[in-house]
Structures are given as C-alpha cells and as structure tokens.
Design an enzyme around this catalytic site. Structure first.
Site, PDB file in Angstrom:
ATOM      1  N   HIS A  93      44.606  45.031  47.106  1.00 59.02           N
ATOM      2  CA  HIS A  93      43.956  44.662  48.374  1.00 59.02           C
ATOM      3  C   HIS A  93      44.639  45.355  49.546  1.00 59.02           C
ATOM      4  O   HIS A  93      45.530  44.772  50.171  1.00 59.02           O
ATOM      5  CB  HIS A  93      44.060  43.146  48.590  1.00 59.02           C
TER       6      HIS A  93
ATOM      7  N   CYS B   4      39.773  45.143  43.423  1.00 59.15           N
ATOM      8  CA  CYS B   4      40.153  44.019  42.563  1.00 59.15           C
ATOM      9  C   CYS B   4      38.939  43.487  41.777  1.00 59.15           C
ATOM     10  O   CYS B   4      38.484  44.152  40.866  1.00 59.15           O
ATOM     11  CB  CYS B   4      40.852  42.952  43.399  1.00 59.15           C
TER      12      CYS B   4
ATOM     13  N   GLU C  92      43.199  45.814  52.346  1.00 57.67           N
ATOM     14  CA  GLU C  92      42.670  45.175  53.569  1.00 57.67           C
ATOM     15  C   GLU C  92      43.562  44.020  54.011  1.00 57.67           C
ATOM     16  O   GLU C  92      43.480  43.577  55.147  1.00 57.67           O
ATOM     17  CB  GLU C  92      41.215  44.726  53.348  1.00 57.67           C
TER      18      GLU C  92
ATOM     19  N   GLY D 142      37.850  38.772  44.876  1.00 55.03           N
ATOM     20  CA  GLY D 142      37.406  37.377  44.771  1.00 55.03           C
ATOM     21  C   GLY D 142      37.551  36.967  43.324  1.00 55.03           C
ATOM     22  O   GLY D 142      38.623  37.110  42.743  1.00 55.03           O
ATOM     23  N   GLU D 143      36.490  36.512  42.730  1.00 48.46           N
ATOM     24  CA  GLU D 143      36.493  36.176  41.298  1.00 48.46           C
ATOM     25  C   GLU D 143      35.289  36.886  40.685  1.00 48.46           C
ATOM     26  O   GLU D 143      34.147  36.580  41.015  1.00 48.46           O
ATOM     27  CB  GLU D 143      36.429  34.657  41.126  1.00 48.46           C
ATOM     28  N   SER D 144      35.569  37.863  39.819  1.00 51.53           N
ATOM     29  CA  SER D 144      34.501  38.759  39.362  1.00 51.53           C
ATOM     30  C   SER D 144      33.392  38.032  38.611  1.00 51.53           C
ATOM     31  O   SER D 144      32.217  38.394  38.731  1.00 51.53           O
ATOM     32  CB  SER D 144      35.094  39.869  38.507  1.00 51.53           C
TER      33      SER D 144
HETATM   34  N1  LIG Z   1      42.047  39.278  43.747  1.00 54.07           N
HETATM   35  C1  LIG Z   1      41.032  39.397  42.907  1.00 54.07           C
HETATM   36  O1  LIG Z   1      39.969  39.935  43.223  1.00 54.07           O
HETATM   37  C2  LIG Z   1      41.234  38.772  41.569  1.00 54.07           C
HETATM   38  C3  LIG Z   1      40.230  39.160  40.511  1.00 54.07           C
HETATM   39  C4  LIG Z   1      40.116  38.078  39.451  1.00 54.07           C
HETATM   40  N2  LIG Z   1      41.309  37.980  38.639  1.00 54.07           N
HETATM   41  C5  LIG Z   1      38.875  38.326  38.583  1.00 54.07           C
HETATM   42  O2  LIG Z   1      38.961  38.368  37.411  1.00 54.07           O
HETATM   43  O3  LIG Z   1      37.831  38.498  39.114  1.00 54.07           O
END
Ligand SMILES: NC(=O)CC[C@H](N)C(=O)O
Length: 262
Positions: free
Chosen positions: A239, A87, A241, A55-57
């Site tokens: 990923h 990720c 999944e 997701g977005e960390s």
């Molecule tokens: N596919 C992803 O989970 C991307 C991670 C995203 N670039 C982040 O910094 O969280």
C-alpha cells in the site's frame, strides 16, 4: 494531454487515500461503483486508468459480481485500460489464487499466481523500503526511449541512473501498521527515501508465487515478488497510498501517457 481521469473501484477497502494521491498528481479521480462509471453508452471507457484498491479480495470479488462489475472490469482491462491493483487488487487481477476463499474468483487478466496473506496477519504488518526496479513509464524515459518500456526495469537503472539501495532495502522500519487507523508516513520520512526506492506498507499482503511470460518484476520483499507489470497492468502487494509515496501512482499515469502516445 488533457487531465487524465482515473477511476478508483469504490465497493470496499481503502479508496480515499488513492483518490487523494491521484488528485495530488494532477489527475481527476472518481469513484467507480457501477458499470456506467467504466464504460459509456457507446461502449467506450469513460476513464483513462483504474485503481483496484486493497481490502478483502473475496469481498471485492463478491461485490463486483453483485453490482454487475465483474465482466465489464475484465473487458476494459483486457482491452488495454491502464490499471493498478494494490494488495487485494493484485489478487483480483491474478489468473490464479493459491488459497482462494470458498467460491472466490478473480478477473484472470494478469498472468501470475498469488498466495494470500503470505507475509503473515494484521499484527505482522510493516512499513518497509523496497528497491523499485522501474521506472519504466516516466516522462523522462518516454522522451528518451519512446515505446521501450523494459530496458530500465531489466537493469535496475532509473531515469536518474543506477541507484544502489542495498542499505535502504534492508532498512526495515519495523513499525506496526494498522489498516483501520493507517498512519501515513510524514513528508519528512518520504523525502528521506532515495530515488529508486518505494516506501511500502504491507498489510495481510499477498505474494506473487508464479510470474508468467511477459510479466516484468518491479520489486521483491523477503525474496518474494511483490510488484509486477504486464503491458497495461501494474500490480503490487503493498500500500503506497498509506505511506505517501507517489512512485507507483506516477507509473500508472505514465502508462496513461504511453497509451495516449500510441
Ligand atoms: N491489505 C489487503 O488488501 C489485504 C488482502 C487480503 N489479505 C485478501 O486476501 O484480500
């Protein structure tokens, strides 16, 4: 052992695909949204393993702190709960982020440094085959070498013997991959991947730029480390999944069996 219960942190990001993949492997998969989904009133974990999805960390970090999950997550993982971070999940686990968003924190339970977006932006997303330097926790391996988790990973051997995947590793499929409408590879695609190879989707993926003592490297991509294991913690930049490749999720369930065997 009885059916393992695996939680998937469900605050944002890709959750459904992890739930489906874990169920397909025989686990009971549940969404984790609050501390009570992690630990019971007696303080004992209510799940056997945990997935921190992509997701977005920085958003995941903020939501974890807002919903009171940050410390409970850190505690159950530090206490030995098997966990897979993918990720953004890898970034959440790391002890150090090279380029954090303003105010961004991580759980700091995995002794690595990560660089976010190391393989480019969304348009650079790709589906590739990677040599997987496991498995270290499969049932076969457990039967033959109980408690010895490092030997196969060191040699690149698998339970089936050494696999030469040089061609497969360089076989970049070059397919654009869209996180929102992410298309899973077909069953036929996955069946074609040789054993010892993981079909991986990279989407704004981080790279591991420093690996601490006691951290085992499980895969590399473009010479960067993209998969590691430290004790009960598995963490990957990509990923699986989204490609239908169950290798890494099987490794997580292998960690659950290892834990149960202790
Ligand atoms: N596919 C992803 O989970 C991307 C991670 C995203 N670039 C982040 O910094 O969280």
């Amino acid at each position: 052992m009885t059916q393992p219960v695996v939680g998937v942190l469900a605050l944002q990001g890709g959750v459904a695909e992890h739930l489906a993949m874990l169920e397909s492997l025989g686990a009971r998969a549940i969404r984790v949204r609050s501390a009570s989904d992690l630990v019971g009133d007696d303080g004992a974990p209510v799940i056997d393993a945990l997935v921190l999805p992509g997701g977005e960390s920085s958003t995941t970090d903020r939501l974890c702190r807002t919903f009171g999950l940050f410390d409970p997550l850190r505690e159950v993982i530090a206490a030995g709960l098997p966990v897979l971070g993918t990720c953004a999940g890898l970034i959440m686990l790391a002890s150090q982020i090279e380029d954090p968003a303003p105010g961004q924190q991580s759980l700091g339970v995995l002794d690595v440094t990560v660089a976010r977006n190391a393989f480019g932006s969304q348009v650079d997303s790709a589906e590739v085959l990677l040599e997987w330097m496991g498995p270290s926790t499969t049932p076969d391996h457990l039967d033959s070498h109980p408690g010895d988790s490092a030997s196969h990973a060191d040699t690149g051997d698998t339970a089936e013997g050494h696999v030469d995947v040089t061609d497969a590793v360089t076989g970049h499929l070059g397919r654009a991959f869209d996180l929102v409408s992410g298309r899973a590879a077909s069953d036929a695609d996955v069946a074609l991947a040789p054993s010892g190879v993981v079909r991986a989707a990279f989407i704004r993926a981080p790279a591991v730029t420093r690996v601490g003592d006691g951290v085992e490297v499980l895969a590399r991509y473009q010479e960067s480390v993209v998969a590691v294991r430290q004790s009960n913690i598995l963490a990957i930049s990509f990923h699986p999944e989204l490609t239908g490749d169950v290798t890494v999720h099987e490794e997580l369930l292998g960690l659950v069996r290892l834990e149960a065997a202790v």
